[in-house]
Design a protein around this motif. Structure first.
Motif, short mmCIF file in Angstrom:
data_model
loop_
_atom_site.label_atom_id
_atom_site.label_comp_id
_atom_site.label_asym_id
_atom_site.label_seq_id
_atom_site.Cartn_x
_atom_site.Cartn_y
_atom_site.Cartn_z
N ILE A 37 0.85 -1.06 0.08
CA ILE A 37 -0.04 -0.06 -0.10
C ILE A 37 0.85 1.41 0.03
N GLU A 38 1.97 1.24 0.92
CA GLU A 38 2.87 2.46 0.71
C GLU A 38 3.41 2.85 -0.67
N LEU A 39 3.69 1.68 -1.36
CA LEU A 39 4.37 1.80 -2.53
C LEU A 39 3.40 2.35 -3.48
N LEU A 40 2.15 1.80 -3.71
CA LEU A 40 1.25 2.39 -4.45
C LEU A 40 0.87 3.72 -4.00
N ASN A 41 0.68 4.24 -2.97
CA ASN A 41 0.56 5.63 -2.35
C ASN A 41 1.52 6.33 -3.06
N THR A 42 2.75 5.98 -3.04
CA THR A 42 3.90 6.77 -3.61
C THR A 42 3.82 6.97 -5.00
N TYR A 43 3.55 5.82 -5.59
CA TYR A 43 3.24 6.03 -7.09
C TYR A 43 2.08 6.87 -7.56
N TYR A 44 1.19 6.68 -6.73
CA TYR A 44 0.13 7.28 -7.10
C TYR A 44 0.09 8.91 -6.91
N LEU A 80 11.94 7.55 -9.03
CA LEU A 80 11.53 6.56 -8.07
C LEU A 80 12.47 5.21 -8.00
N ASN A 81 12.81 4.96 -9.15
CA ASN A 81 13.67 3.85 -9.34
C ASN A 81 15.17 3.81 -8.93
N GLU A 82 15.40 4.99 -8.85
CA GLU A 82 16.87 5.39 -8.38
C GLU A 82 16.88 5.23 -6.89
N ARG A 118 14.79 3.45 -5.27
CA ARG A 118 14.34 1.76 -5.08
C ARG A 118 15.61 0.99 -5.23
N ALA A 119 16.62 1.41 -6.38
CA ALA A 119 17.86 0.66 -6.67
C ALA A 119 18.90 0.78 -5.09
N VAL A 120 18.76 1.84 -4.62
CA VAL A 120 19.71 2.28 -3.31
C VAL A 120 19.12 1.07 -2.27
N MET A 121 17.87 0.95 -2.17
CA MET A 121 17.23 0.20 -1.35
C MET A 121 17.22 -1.39 -1.59
N GLU A 122 17.91 -1.51 -2.84
CA GLU A 122 17.75 -2.93 -3.43
C GLU A 122 16.31 -3.52 -3.47
N GLU A 123 15.33 -2.58 -4.24
CA GLU A 123 13.95 -3.04 -4.34
C GLU A 123 14.10 -3.08 -6.00
N PRO A 124 13.15 -3.96 -6.47
CA PRO A 124 13.02 -4.32 -7.79
C PRO A 124 12.61 -3.08 -8.68
N GLU A 125 12.93 -2.78 -9.64
CA GLU A 125 12.64 -1.70 -10.73
C GLU A 125 11.12 -1.83 -11.14
N LEU A 126 10.40 -0.66 -11.11
CA LEU A 126 9.08 -0.70 -11.39
C LEU A 126 9.18 -0.24 -13.19
N LYS A 127 8.24 -0.77 -13.94
CA LYS A 127 8.27 -0.54 -15.16
C LYS A 127 6.78 -0.27 -15.65
N VAL A 128 6.66 0.96 -16.28
CA VAL A 128 5.23 1.30 -16.72
C VAL A 128 4.98 1.39 -17.98
N GLU A 144 6.20 12.90 -18.25
CA GLU A 144 6.63 13.33 -16.78
C GLU A 144 6.41 12.17 -15.94
N MET A 145 5.45 11.51 -16.07
CA MET A 145 5.15 10.23 -15.23
C MET A 145 6.31 9.30 -15.51
N LEU A 146 6.64 9.08 -16.65
CA LEU A 146 7.91 8.08 -16.96
C LEU A 146 9.03 8.63 -16.17
N ASN A 147 9.24 9.94 -16.38
CA ASN A 147 10.50 10.54 -15.63
C ASN A 147 10.42 10.42 -14.31
N MET A 148 9.25 10.33 -13.56
CA MET A 148 9.19 10.48 -12.21
C MET A 148 9.48 9.05 -11.68
#
Length: 341
Positions: free
Chosen positions: A185-192, A245-247, A249-259, A237-241
């Motif tokens: 839910i936290e990830l979705l809230n950040t994404y939205y 966000l993926n940068e 997530r990479a620091v936290m070793e979390e998987p990349e989001l592709k949209v 802009e959504m793609l750039n954001m």
């Protein structure tokens, strides 16, 4: 705002009346600002935030009737409650004030007990109305809230030209499998949060959220100059954001989001769908279906953004648009020309 700390504007061309009303209002625990005529009052109302207007009728430059008329025609100011405090006599004048939107009428000289009761009542109405607007804007967009305010609510729609954008996170199910429900839910809230900012900054509204996907409209409920251009800019802009966000997530070793994004422009039927008890602002039509098909096709087309011929024709600078082989989409009788970015 509560009835104990209202911010009032007193409009009267008589200095003694202004001073006496100001003192009376402040003794009731409220703040008071003053204006000596309607013209100055309108300037102050547009520049500041007031909870209640105490308005005289007979004034130079702009009288009380003209102020009421101006408030009635201003969407940003029409909800400010107005108590007319005037020595102008006659039922016709009182009726005219009420018809122009005044909430109450107190004759001069103003009775302090009556003033207290009327101010308290108007401030409570303002508080309840502000709470309604806050809740409305929490569950709808500002544009939809304004449309409801200007046009009222009615089930049904109207045919307009708009651009529709669909967005979806690739393989979100597999990404979320290893996450706790709270983290999902936290990830979705950040994404939205990021996606909403991109959409609204380019004049669009988010009309639908389903899981990790969303639908945005450009050109409804309020028209915009170039819905296709706005939708494409929002997608970029959504793609750039998402990349930024993926940068993190990479620091936290979390998987990349592709949209992926699908955009189509054309006729839609937009309006309120549902029942009188529960409804939402949305749009339907082949343009909506095409945008959804385009978004799904990004998974195989090799482009994160796909759009139709009508959208491409609306772009101010088509450089960078790559035509891909025509596609036969489900529900469409002919192959359609598609462009990617």
């Amino acid at each position: 705002m509560s009835d104990s700390n209202g911010n009032l504007l007193i409009v009267d061309d008589n200095k003694v009346n202004r001073l006496l009303l100001s003192r009376g209002v402040e003794l009731l625990g409220h703040r008071a600002a003053v204006a000596e005529n309607g013209k100055i009052a309108m300037e102050m109302l547009r520049a500041g935030a007031y909870d209640l207007l105490l308005l005289d009728i007979e004034m130079p430059e702009m009288d009380g009737f003209e102020v009421l008329e101006a408030l009635k025609n201003d969407a940003d100011l029409r909800d400010i409650p107005v108590i007319v405090t005037s020595s102008v006599e006659g039922l016709d004048n009182i009726v005219r004030c009420i018809e122009l939107g005044a909430d109450d009428y107190i004759p001069k000289p103003v009775n302090k007990v009556l003033l207290k009761a009327r101010v308290h009542s108007c401030l409570e109405k303002k508080r309840l109305h502000d709470e309604q607007k806050r809740l409305l804007r929490r569950f709808t967009t500002v544009e939809v809230a304004r449309d409801l305010q200007d046009s009222g609510f009615a089930i049904g729609g109207r045919r307009i030209t708009a651009s529709v954008l669909f967005c979806d996170i690739r393989d979100f199910t597999s990404i979320s499998e290893n996450m706790t429900p709270e983290a999902t839910i936290e990830l979705l809230n950040t994404y939205y949060t990021l996606m909403f900012e991109a959409v609204t900054s380019h004049g669009g509204i988010v009309s639908l959220m389903v899981g990790d996907g969303l639908m945005a409209l450009f050109g409804a409920p309020q028209p915009i100059e170039n819905s296709a251009q706005s939708a494409i800019l929002a997608a970029h802009e959504m793609l750039n954001m998402t990349a930024m966000l993926n940068e993190e997530r990479a620091v936290m070793e979390e998987p990349e989001l592709k949209v992926g994004f699908g955009i189509a422009t054309g006729k839609v039927v937009a309006g309120y769908a549902g029942t009188d008890d529960r409804a939402t602002y949305t749009c339907v039509g082949k343009t909506v279906n095409l945008a959804a098909r385009l978004e799904a096709h990004t998974k195989v087309a090799g482009h994160p953004i796909l759009f139709d011929q009508e959208t491409m024709e609306g772009l101010l600078d088509p450089d960078g648009c790559t035509p891909i082989p025509p596609v036969q989409f489900k529900g469409f009788s002919e192959k359609l020309q598609v462009f990617g970015m």
